[in-house]
Enzyme design. Structure first.
Site, PDB file in Angstrom:
ATOM      1  N   GLY A   1       0.817  -1.192  -0.012  1.00 54.15           N
ATOM      2  CA  GLY A   1      -0.030   0.067   0.047  1.00 54.15           C
ATOM      3  C   GLY A   1       0.750   1.166  -0.085  1.00 54.15           C
ATOM      4  O   GLY A   1       2.057   1.096   0.062  1.00 54.15           O
TER       5      GLY A   1
ATOM      6  N   PHE B   1       3.085   8.708   4.428  1.00 52.50           N
ATOM      7  CA  PHE B   1       4.455   8.835   4.592  1.00 52.50           C
ATOM      8  C   PHE B   1       5.280   8.238   3.624  1.00 52.50           C
ATOM      9  O   PHE B   1       6.524   8.006   3.644  1.00 52.50           O
ATOM     10  CB  PHE B   1       4.533   8.343   5.939  1.00 52.50           C
TER      11      PHE B   1
ATOM     12  N   ASP C   1      -3.603  11.018  12.152  1.00 54.65           N
ATOM     13  CA  ASP C   1      -4.111  10.498  11.073  1.00 54.65           C
ATOM     14  C   ASP C   1      -4.945   9.141  11.532  1.00 54.65           C
ATOM     15  O   ASP C   1      -4.716   8.174  10.827  1.00 54.65           O
ATOM     16  CB  ASP C   1      -2.980  10.366  10.065  1.00 54.65           C
TER      17      ASP C   1
END
Ligand SMILES: *[C@@H]1O[C@H](CO)[C@@H](O)[C@H](O)[C@H]1NC(C)=O
Ligand SMILES: *[C@@H]1O[C@H](CO)[C@@H](O)[C@H](O)[C@H]1NC(C)=O
Ligand SMILES: *[C@@H]1O[C@H](CO)[C@@H](O)[C@H](O)[C@H]1NC(C)=O
Ligand SMILES: *[C@@H]1O[C@H](CO)[C@@H](O)[C@H](O)[C@H]1NC(C)=O
Ligand SMILES: *[C@@H]1O[C@H](CO)[C@@H](O)[C@H](O)[C@H]1NC(C)=O
Ligand SMILES: *[C@@H]1O[C@H](CO)[C@@H](O)[C@H](O)[C@H]1NC(C)=O
Ligand SMILES: *[C@@H]1O[C@H](CO)[C@@H](O)[C@H](O)[C@H]1NC(C)=O
Ligand SMILES: *[C@@H]1O[C@H](CO)[C@@H](O)[C@H](O)[C@H]1NC(C)=O
Ligand SMILES: *[C@@H]1O[C@H](CO)[C@@H](O)[C@H](O)[C@H]1NC(C)=O
Ligand SMILES: *[C@@H]1O[C@H](CO)[C@@H](O)[C@H](O)[C@H]1NC(C)=O
Ligand SMILES: *[C@@H]1O[C@H](CO)[C@@H](O)[C@H](O)[C@H]1NC(C)=O
Length: 834
Positions: free
Chosen positions: A494, A498, A613
């Protein structure tokens, strides 16, 4: 600690014990004896001499305990030699004398009846005529503002050629040479107030406030530090830097180290004149602070030892024999701030912009915007300030004599210079290396021949590695090793905010997820410290960090591998991918597990971490569907000064899960994570994205629609329709929905803490009926007036434009600019005021 510092501290200690609340007339401090100081009653501040960069010059400053200066007698260039002294004269003035006896600075308070001088615990040096204040350092600031110092309209901060002023209309301004205004921030224009006598003040918590009776609440929040309210004992102060930027810093008593917590201009290259005349400000790959350079080889630096002094032409245009040409600088602009009366503005397209300047003898440079406006700025003034950055949509031209000679690409210069001298060294090296290689080959061959069948060897390193992994300390991997274990980064799991994540297998056959971090500009040491913090954070519901790699520009993190991937794959299944549905029990456990993981981050671990997040993509599931929160602590890793993408709109975090305060210039705290968690919880119950809009939801955002249904006691409508024929504990469902609405309240203070969320979910703690999480239009926090934009509310009824629930990439973080520390959020608008 250097010996002289130690000595200094000792001196400090002794003066501490003899601290006098008032300074007697006739007292003298001498530069030769920096341990001699005047301290405030509780020793928070002291007046004393300090050495300028280990030279033989000294400045007289008021310092915060630990050595952070907050006021200087004169300015930064006002220095004395080691025989200099600072005196409180019986005539009532303060005077700084050079060793030669020359007066370098004077408070000009002689014959005003001054009887006492004292330094108070806020750092204010005050001269009194018995009852009233005649002079104070707070009223005569240099470049710094500290809490309790009222900064008024007629005061000014100075640093080199830069000035900071606070205007009577409430605007804050920065100017270069009192002439070019390069930063000007006012009150929110929708706020219709006429200020009477405003003052600017910094509060201990790190909030910059304007006080005026015209504000309904008496005050107005201008900006807040990103360590807002963290550590009430820290000193926050504002300082106008020599680089023309205005910043807020935070420091702990006695340490002398300062941390930047807010800055007026996020992009240092936007400061007018930062690189001097004709200087070009750039960011380069290997450093996050800006560099000053010359436009081309047609120029040379004014001072080879100080690139900020700017550049000059090798051949001036006036003395040019032959024709001048225009040097082209791509993605560059010359800073144009109003009022720049000498710049001429045209709207005539790119090539005309170049030719117009070439043909006018008064023009020295021009900038043509390629943003569709066709605007052209001709520069006639004799000072130009350049900025070059790949993200700038403009091209600039500079008049040079003869042929334009562009700068060589970076790196080439050095290589060429050292070529000839190093040739001989090379020959020697090659011979040595070949010999060594030969020897190694022979030995290697022997080893292979005798030991290749021994089973010991292969597993030895693996065992050793296993030991290391088990010990809990993060293992350092080489980049090569990780390349090998991920098969050259072949299998991508994925891509998060970052960087991309790859599957890998370590030497001991542990399966891992390797995250290749992007946008890290931190030094090795700081990176290791953050890694240490992350890896010391162990919890059943947090993904474990196994190791890391920090090699050159490579920064990678190695995590335990989670077999079932991220939660979003289970919640938002499509018809093409059925069969990955979680039952209610599993969902409830995931909700609880996630909440426990976050509780640990917020409340239970040593260095508390705000995640920043929280979203389904960052909740991973192991083979038993236990929830594990990932990516915590990473927001802190990203360089606080990565400006290369600054001009683009940027907000870290993910739309749909972003708390309103992210966009409203308010401090980000752990309560912002609660908001994201609330949205995730609602999605766990419903199996739908909180911002999804459909006919079924009356074209409202799902979260808004869900609250309406909840008010009608229609809980089953909110529950994932795919679960209706299963055995579902409706009490748990109702609890989860109630908790989620509490979590997504717009006011951070209304949201519960994570520990409380766990208790409410478990049914240990009573849950009151949640109010509608509606937008605060004109909400206010005691003492301050805060305006928040309503369109980020969870319940606003229009659809967000960006996310489309079918493509997972649309949930990636908005914008490209990575974010500073965990709480240092760059808002969509870099504007200072809400
Ligand atoms: C202070 O004295 C030194 C020599 O004693 C001299 O070089 C320096 O210029 C003087 N500075 C001022 C500001 O008078
Ligand atoms: C010193 O006094 C100031 C002002 O009263 C106070 O804020 C500060 O906490 C005190 N510091 C210490 C170390 O007592
Ligand atoms: C101090 O100064 C103030 C204002 O300048 C004046 O009103 C007051 O009388 C003075 N007090 C003394 C003791 O001189
Ligand atoms: C700053 O202003 C406040 C309120 O107006 C006042 O109480 C305080 O004494 C002032 N501080 C100084 C140092 O003048
Ligand atoms: C510092 O102060 C001196 C003397 O007042 C002045 O001549 C000089 O221009 C000042 N320097 C700056 C950078 O403001
Ligand atoms: C005050 O700042 C605003 C921007 O926030 C600007 O539009 C306005 O022109 C400024 N006012 C003055 C007088 O500079
Ligand atoms: C501010 O002053 C302007 C002009 O003097 C006036 O038109 C306006 O109504 C005033 N606003 C307020 C809130 O007093
Ligand atoms: C630059 O620094 C070097 C070494 O410190 C010195 O020898 C040289 O004179 C300096 N050059 C200028 C122009 O100041
Ligand atoms: C300068 O330009 C003019 C016109 O383009 C040309 O005639 C002339 O030869 C040029 N002079 C030199 C020295 O290149
Ligand atoms: C990047 O910046 C550093 C420090 O400012 C400097 O030493 C280095 O030469 C620069 N690199 C390039 C490629 O310009
Ligand atoms: C000013 O406040 C209003 C709300 O009163 C808000 O909608 C608007 O976005 C704010 N303007 C700026 C520039 O922040």
């Amino acid at each position: 600690m250097k010996p002289q510092n130690l000595l200094f501290s000792l001196f400090l200690f002794f003066t501490v014990t003899t601290a006098q609340p008032t300074i007697q007339p006739g007292t003298t401090l001498s530069a030769a004896n920096p341990g001699q100081t005047w301290s405030s009653p509780n020793n928070t501040f002291y007046v004393g001499f300090s050495q300028v960069d280990s030279s033989s010059y000294y400045t007289l400053t008021i310092n915060y305990n630990g050595g952070v200066p907050i006021w200087t007698a004169g300015n930064a260039t006002t220095t004395v030699d080691s025989k200099g002294s600072f005196q409180f004269l019986p005539s009532g003035n303060l005077r700084l004398l050079n060793g030669s006896g020359a007066v370098v600075w004077d408070s000009n308070t002689a014959r005003l009846g001054v009887t006492t001088a004292s330094l108070d615990d806020f750092g204010n040096l005050v001269l009194k005529n018995g009852t009233s204040t005649v002079w104070s350092s707070f009223d005569n600031p240099t470049d710094t503002i500290v809490p309790n110092q009222n900064f008024s309209v007629n005061q000014v901060l100075r640093s080199e050629s830069y000035h900071f002023r606070f205007l009577s209309n409430g605007n804050l301004t920065l100017r270069w040479n009192d002439f070019i205004l390069y930063w000007n921030q006012g009150l929110n224009s929708s706020l219709d107030v006429n200020l009477t006598s405003p003052t600017l003040g910094l509060q201990r918590t790190g909030v910059l406030t304007i006080f005026d009776v015209a504000f309904p609440s008496g005050s107005y929040t201008v900006a807040s530090s990103n360590d807002y309210d963290e550590g009430g004992t820290r000193l926050r102060f504002l300082r106008l830097g020599k680089d023309g930027n205005f910043r807020m810093y935070s420091t702990a008593i006695g340490t002398g180290t300062i941390t930047m917590v807010w800055s007026a201009l996020t992009d240092q290259c936007e400061v007018f004149g930062y690189c001097g005349n004709m200087g070009i400000c750039r960011y380069n790959e290997s450093s996050s602070s800006p560099n000053c350079g010359c436009p081309s080889e047609n120029f040379e630096p004014v001072d080879v030892n100080d690139s900020r002094q700017g550049c000059k032409r090798k051949v001036e245009i006036e003395s040019c024999v032959g024709n001048a040409t225009m040097l082209v600088l791509d993605n560059a602009k010359f800073l144009t701030y109003q009022p720049e009366t000498l710049s001429q503005v045209f709207s005539n397209g790119i090539s005309a912009c170049r030719l117009n300047c070439l043909s006018q003898s008064s023009c020295i440079a021009s900038t043509s915007l390629s943003d569709g406006t066709g605007m052209c700025y001709l520069k006639n003034s004799d000072f130009i300030s350049g900025y070059q950055n790949p993200v700038l949509p403009s091209t600039s031209y500079v008049k040079v004599c003869g042929q334009a000679q562009p700068n060589p690409p970076p790196g080439l210069q050095i290589a060429e210079k050292s070529k000839s001298s190093s040739l001989r060294v090379w020959v020697v090296l090659v011979v040595v290396v070949i010999t060594l290689l030969g020897l190694i080959a022979v030995e290697g061959g022997l080893w292979w021949w005798c030991c290749r069948n021994s089973p010991k060897f292969g597993s030895l390193s693996a065992q050793y590695a296993l030991l290391e992994y088990a010990s809990g300390a993060p293992v350092q991997f080489s980049y090569k090793e990780l390349q090998r274990s991920t098969k050259q980064f072949k299998e991508k799991l994925g891509a998060g905010g970052f960087g991309a994540v790859y599957k890998g297998v370590l030497a001991n056959r542990t399966v891992v997820a390797v995250k290749q971090l992007e946008g890290i500009e931190q030094g090795e040491k700081q990176f290791r410290m953050e890694v240490a913090t992350i890896s010391s954070t162990h919890h059943l519901n947090l993904v474990r960090l196994i190791g890391f790699c920090s090699e050159g520009r490579h920064r990678l993190l190695v995590y335990e591998f989670m077999k079932n991937g991220s939660l979003d794959n289970f919640l938002f299944t499509t018809e093409e991918q059925p069969g990955r549905l979680l039952n209610w029990e599993q969902r409830f456990n995931i909700a609880l597990g996630t909440a426990r993981g976050i509780t640990y981050l917020h409340e239970e671990c040593r260095d508390c971490i705000v995640h920043c997040d929280i979203k389904p993509e960052n909740i991973l599931l192991d083979e038993n569907y236990n929830a594990k929160v990932s990516d915590f602590g990473l927001a802190k890793l990203i360089s606080p000064r990565d400006h290369r993408y600054r001009t683009l709109t940027s907000v870290r975090g993910t739309r749909g899960y972003l708390a309103p305060e992210w966009l409203a210039n308010l401090p980000i705290t752990s309560k912002s994570d609660i908001y994201g968690y609330g949205m995730v919880l609602l999605e766990i119950v419903s199996g739908r994205r909180n911002f999804e809009v459909s006919a079924e939801t009356d074209r409202k955002k799902f979260s808004a629609w869900a609250y309406e249904e909840f008010e009608k006691s229609n809980v089953t409508a909110i529950l994932d329709q795919r679960l209706t024929d299963q055995d579902v504990d409706m009490q748990q469902v109702t609890r989860a929905i109630q908790v989620s609405f509490w979590c997504i309240q717009d006011q951070p203070s209304q949201r519960p803490k994570m520990g409380k969320v766990v208790q409410m979910l478990e049914g240990i703690s009573e849950i009151e009926n949640p109010p509608a999480p509606k937008a605060i239009t004109e909400g206010s926090i005691p003492g301050t007036s805060i305006l928040s934009s309503s369109n980020v509310s969870a319940l606003s009824t229009f659809a967000p434009s960006a996310p489309t629930p079918s493509s997972s990439s649309s949930y990636q973080t908005l914008g490209v600019s990575p974010l500073a520390s965990g709480r240092n959020i760059e808002r969509a608008s870099s504007s200072l005021l809400p």
